[in-house]
Enzyme design. Sequence first.
Site, PDB file in Angstrom:
ATOM      1  N   GLY A 126       7.098 -39.451  -5.951  1.00  0.00           N
ATOM      2  CA  GLY A 126       5.949 -38.870  -6.066  1.00  0.00           C
ATOM      3  C   GLY A 126       4.884 -39.101  -5.106  1.00  0.00           C
ATOM      4  O   GLY A 126       5.282 -39.709  -4.103  1.00  0.00           O
ATOM      5  N   LYS A 131      -6.476 -52.256 -15.119  1.00  0.00           N
ATOM      6  CA  LYS A 131      -6.503 -50.930 -14.838  1.00  0.00           C
ATOM      7  C   LYS A 131      -6.685 -49.674 -15.767  1.00  0.00           C
ATOM      8  O   LYS A 131      -7.274 -48.622 -15.718  1.00  0.00           O
ATOM      9  CB  LYS A 131      -4.812 -50.745 -14.324  1.00  0.00           C
ATOM     10  CG  LYS A 131      -4.636 -49.397 -13.638  1.00  0.00           C
ATOM     11  CD  LYS A 131      -5.261 -49.111 -12.222  1.00  0.00           C
ATOM     12  CE  LYS A 131      -4.902 -47.588 -11.965  1.00  0.00           C
ATOM     13  NZ  LYS A 131      -3.547 -47.283 -11.651  1.00  0.00           N
TER      14      LYS A 131
END
Lengths: 303, 303
Positions: A9, A184
């Site tokens: 991707g 994150k």
Amino acid sequence: MKVAMVGSGALGLYYGALLQKGGHEVHFLLRSDYEAIMNNGLTVHSVNGDFHLPAVSGHTSPETIGGVDLVVVGLKTFANDSLHTLIKPLLAEHTGILTLQNGLGNEEYLADLFGSERIMGGVAFLCSNRGEPGHVHHLAAGRIIIGEYLKCNEQRLEDIAAAFTSAGIDCKTAGDLKKVRWEKLVWNIPFNGLSALLFQSVDRLLQVPECRKLVRELMVEVIMAANSQELSHAIPEKYADSMLEFTDGMGVYKPSMLIDREEGRELEIQAIFRAPLEYGRQHAVSMPRIEMLTALLEQVATR
Amino acid sequence: MKVAMVGSGALGLYYGALLQKGGHEVHFLLRSDYEAIMNNGLTVHSVNGDFHLPAVSGHTSPETIGGVDLVVVGLKTFANDSLHTLIKPLLAEHTGILTLQNGLGNEEYLADLFGSERIMGGVAFLCSNRGEPGHVHHLAAGRIIIGEYLKCNEQRLEDIAAAFTSAGIDCKTAGDLKKVRWEKLVWNIPFNGLSALLFQSVDRLLQVPECRKLVRELMVEVIMAANSQELSHAIPEKYADSMLEFTDGMGVYKPSMLIDREEGRELEIQAIFRAPLEYGRQHAVSMPRIEMLTALLEQVATR
């Protein structure tokens, strides 16, 4: 270094293209972009300068790639069921597997399949989107922080970081991968969740004071859960403020989960929401807002 | 009894039509439906039997109505700014004002404008929607519970309840109007809020276990806030379960706030969310989920 990109991707295409440009033998496992890339190559439109790779080694199945030095996993986590089939043919005795996927539980999943000692993980702070087939747009940032799943092979990690760095990738190593993953999540949980729920880019979420306050409250719940996980160092609450400032600089950015929802794809609810909630619950951390956001996302995902 | 209906939406048209059918002199303050109703009358499509009123006294301003015995306020709360202008010409010395609007703060607002002793309030458990101009659809329920804002005129309240009842309206009186308002919020906060946020009818919200759990958690937060307000009796937590069961029986019902959002109208966030939050905060009640739902609604409302 012979590298296989599993999951090509926006992330896989971008880093794979940089590695190939840096002289590595890169093989891309492709699906929707296969025809376009085999015919016209791969084009990177980057804030650091555009470039085009006219000849790319694309594959529709892993068997034609064979054993590699490094597997980089960029697949959406909701497709993890396919990882066994996709990675198995790529493994030689020394092959390392680096997952750059979102959320929690990916190293554990891969370790169960292929053995802990092969596994590394990392988080990417990358703003990139796919364009038309064969094109990827790199909008901002790009740093990767990688770590060993078990602390058994620090030399391998340093070698990979050096290879990435020499290819022009901003890559650091971390001794505490778990802490990096939770940091994150401090960004991913509010911004992926709220943007996908409300169909709004990150700048919109930060404009209205009540919503900005909610973003920070969600961040603080993530930090509380993170700090219950025996990290090497606690994440201070002011990390939330630095993430807010960092995001103020991103402009009209659409997080990956918003794009997934816009394009009718499945949402990465398990890896980004359910798994962190479960880790927090095991330590009795109260996360009412994350629970509520998760329920709302599941409610729209089953629409 | 001479009655003025101020705010002739689904609620005002329905109850006003019943009062007129019951023999009262009813005047409707109209806006969008004025032409249709003056030309063709008012039609009620009701689960209790349809009926048509060929001649209706409609007005576009309150001056042509003049002084009345009772003003019934059914206006959306976000239009409260206009209440002074709309109600002032309707007041005779003895005129009572009954607000059936949603949420908290409406009696207080009217009392500031016109004096506490005039003011009554009530909550309507009514499933109704407007159809084409001049038509209103009554889908289910319809009970009104009314109370005095101050406990100064119980006889007036009983007289009004008797008049409503004889007109076929299921009307009860309550000594503790505040408790009745908070009980209504136990339903309104989760169902109006979540349905408007997600564009989903109430049955959809109750289908998925995680969302049903969230609905109940929101209800419990409302109950905690309510029970900090010195009510005559505490609301038990099991009231949440009875509201869930009650709502299971409603089918694909769309709460008013969902319809407001679908039709691009303002949302009643102040009366249904902000005011209860403020009352709860004054007693240090923790309402993280209601705060979050409010922030999300404001975020989509300012879209």
